[in-house]
Design an enzyme around this catalytic site. Structure first.
Site, short mmCIF file in Angstrom:
data_model
loop_
_atom_site.label_atom_id
_atom_site.label_comp_id
_atom_site.label_asym_id
_atom_site.label_seq_id
_atom_site.Cartn_x
_atom_site.Cartn_y
_atom_site.Cartn_z
N ASP A 1 68.23 -7.41 55.15
CA ASP A 1 69.23 -6.01 54.14
C ASP A 1 69.64 -5.16 54.90
O ASP A 1 69.45 -3.88 55.52
CB ASP A 1 67.30 -5.31 54.29
N HIS B 1 62.03 -2.86 45.92
CA HIS B 1 61.40 -2.09 46.95
C HIS B 1 59.74 -1.09 46.78
O HIS B 1 59.99 -0.56 46.26
CB HIS B 1 62.31 -0.86 47.06
N HIS C 1 72.89 -6.22 51.01
CA HIS C 1 73.87 -5.22 51.15
C HIS C 1 75.92 -5.44 50.99
O HIS C 1 75.35 -5.25 52.42
CB HIS C 1 73.54 -3.62 51.28
N LEU C 2 76.31 -5.51 49.64
CA LEU C 2 77.33 -5.78 50.61
C LEU C 2 78.82 -4.98 49.77
O LEU C 2 79.57 -4.81 50.20
CB LEU C 2 77.60 -6.79 49.72
N ARG C 3 78.24 -3.63 49.06
CA ARG C 3 78.68 -2.70 48.62
C ARG C 3 79.74 -2.67 47.67
O ARG C 3 79.76 -4.62 47.49
CB ARG C 3 79.73 -1.62 50.00
N HIS D 1 76.19 2.00 56.55
CA HIS D 1 77.19 3.38 56.33
C HIS D 1 77.43 3.66 56.81
O HIS D 1 77.74 3.07 58.33
CB HIS D 1 75.78 3.96 56.15
N HIS E 1 68.36 -10.92 51.00
CA HIS E 1 68.19 -9.36 50.52
C HIS E 1 69.33 -8.88 51.66
O HIS E 1 69.81 -8.47 52.97
CB HIS E 1 66.70 -9.12 51.66
N ASN F 1 72.80 -2.23 44.18
CA ASN F 1 72.60 -0.71 44.30
C ASN F 1 73.72 0.17 44.67
O ASN F 1 73.99 0.85 45.45
CB ASN F 1 71.02 -0.30 45.36
N ALA G 1 69.63 6.43 55.05
CA ALA G 1 68.72 5.14 55.42
C ALA G 1 70.36 4.02 56.38
O ALA G 1 70.07 3.22 54.76
CB ALA G 1 67.25 5.26 54.83
N LYS H 1 65.86 -6.23 40.80
CA LYS H 1 65.55 -5.48 41.87
C LYS H 1 65.03 -3.85 40.88
O LYS H 1 65.38 -3.37 40.58
CB LYS H 1 66.44 -4.94 42.64
N LEU I 1 64.93 2.47 55.44
CA LEU I 1 63.92 2.83 54.33
C LEU I 1 63.37 1.19 53.71
O LEU I 1 64.14 0.52 53.57
CB LEU I 1 64.12 3.28 53.75
N HIS J 1 61.61 -6.88 52.71
CA HIS J 1 61.25 -6.17 54.15
C HIS J 1 60.38 -5.61 54.78
O HIS J 1 59.86 -4.12 54.67
CB HIS J 1 62.49 -5.23 53.87
O1 DOR Z 1 67.35 1.71 54.62
C1 DOR Z 1 67.99 0.94 53.46
N1 DOR Z 1 68.66 1.21 53.12
N2 DOR Z 1 66.67 0.72 52.66
C2 DOR Z 1 66.93 1.00 51.75
O2 DOR Z 1 66.22 -0.11 50.81
C3 DOR Z 1 68.40 0.54 50.35
C4 DOR Z 1 69.72 0.36 51.59
C5 DOR Z 1 71.13 0.27 51.61
O3 DOR Z 1 71.46 0.21 50.38
O4 DOR Z 1 71.70 1.47 52.53
ZN ZN Z 2 67.80 -3.32 50.57
#
Ligand code: DOR
Ligand code: ZN
Length: 349
Positions: A252, A141, A15-17, A256, A13, A41, A268, A104, A224, A179
């Site tokens: 996860d 999620h 997030h690579l952006r 940011h 799990h 996402n 988050a 997802k 989150l 998560h």
């Molecule tokens: O804290 C989080 N950040 N929870 C998520 O489900 C998404 C993630 C994000 O993409 O920043």
């Molecule tokens: Zn996530």
């Protein structure tokens, strides 16, 4: 124990952006993991197989040279973002592509970039039926978005309101409860059939909700689902110590930019990819369960996804080192979890 050598892990799990932000964070993951399930996402979200294919191409183009030349190979495992309109045909295309490994499910509005998510899971049933038929996992999620539900209870309420009816309607659907953060989710997954599994982050193993408020408001511990009470953290620890193959590693890691977290309404997400496997080693050491780390990090996830286990190795040394205050993040800065503090394990060169 001063050194640990074990099978190269995978991150189930991540997030690579995209673009320069992805270029900034990708080397951290590649240094440690052989594969990662890449979250969809983005803005706009990755809702089609064609989009997943082009996102994958961008990731591969951004890989550090060492990974491209086969030094330490890295494989992005792509996912689709479920919407109210995802069709059964799209699921068929995804399955046939061989590069999409899961879909997802974000309840609309639950978290970062989830506005296009599912408003009512029943609207997605034709896609879900096809997923059940072809064995494509649904990554959930698991939080309700009902503003009347206390933010600390949203995972538990989700089990009752969504997860149980979903599995009643689609009993063979392969589901990963992503998560998980509560004792309730541990109990639910433990009692569910074998095709229902869960990922657990390092930060939810290491911290309870006090971390967000220790001496002041600490935005870099805000994610989150939000950190929970100590009883829940303890339940997650017991789940991984038990060596149950339903529970496996998913960081996860969610980068940011510093200014978007240190603000009046901060985003988050905890950036853990920088020290991911080291943080898990710390958590397992605290649990006196370093012998359980390899299966959790390197075997159970691969088995669940019906992928071969990795053959390479990584080595961790027991060595205190200080995490930088921040890291470059495109034109911005990124504050990793533990910034300016020590971590007890260090990945070997
Ligand atoms: O804290 C989080 N950040 N929870 C998520 O489900 C998404 C993630 C994000 O993409 O920043
Ligand atoms: Zn996530």
């Amino acid at each position: 124990m001063h050194q640990l050598t074990f099978t190269r892990p995978d991150d189930w799990h991540l997030h690579l952006r995209d673009g320069t932000l992805m270029q900034a964070v990708l080397p951290d993951t590649v240094r440690q993991f052989a594969r990662a399930i890449v979250m969809p996402n983005l803005k706009p979200p990755v809702t089609s197989t064609a989009q997943a294919q082009s996102y994958r191409t961008r990731i591969i183009a951004a890989l550090p040279d060492i990974a491209k030349s086969g030094g330490t190979k890295f494989e992005p495992l792509m996912t689709l973002y479920l919407t109210d309109n995802t069709s059964a045909e799209e699921i068929k295309r995804a399955k046939q592509s061989g590069i999409v490994h899961a879909v997802k499910y974000y309840p609309a509005g639950a978290t970062t970039n989830s506005d296009a998510g599912v408003t009512d899971i029943r609207k997605a049933y034709s896609a879900l039926e096809e997923m059940q038929r072809c064995g494509m996992p649904l990554l959930v999620h698991g939080e309700v978005t009902d503003k009347n539900v206390d933010v600390f209870d949203r995972e538990t309420v989700f089990i009752e309101r969504v997860m149980i009816p979903l599995l009643r309607d689609l009993p063979q659907l392969r589901v990963v409860f992503e998560h998980i953060t509560t004792r309730d989710a541990v109990q639910f997954v433990t009692g569910a059939p074998d095709h229902v599994a869960a990922t657990i982050t390092a930060h939810h193993l290491l911290y309870n909700r006090n971390a967000m408020f220790s001496g002041g408001l600490r935005p870099h511990y805000y994610c989150l689902p939000v950190l929970k009470r100590e009883v829940h953290r303890e339940a997650l620890g017991k789940a991984v110590v038990g060596g149950n193959p339903k529970f496996f590693l998913g960081t996860d890691s969610a980068p940011h930019a510093q200014h978007t977290k240190e603000t009046a309404c901060g985003c988050a997400g905890c950036y853990t990819a920088h020290t991911a496997i080291e943080l898990y080693a710390e958590a397992f050491e605290q649990l006196n369960a370093l012998d359980k780390l390899e299966a959790f990090a390197s075997f159970y996830g691969a088995d669940y996804y019906h992928l071969p286990r990795n053959t390479g190795k990584i080595t961790l040394n027991k060595e205190n080192w200080r995490v930088p205050d921040s890291l470059p993040f495109g034109e911005h800065k990124l504050v990793p979890l533990r910034a300016g503090e020590n971590v007890a394990w260090k990945i070997g060169g």
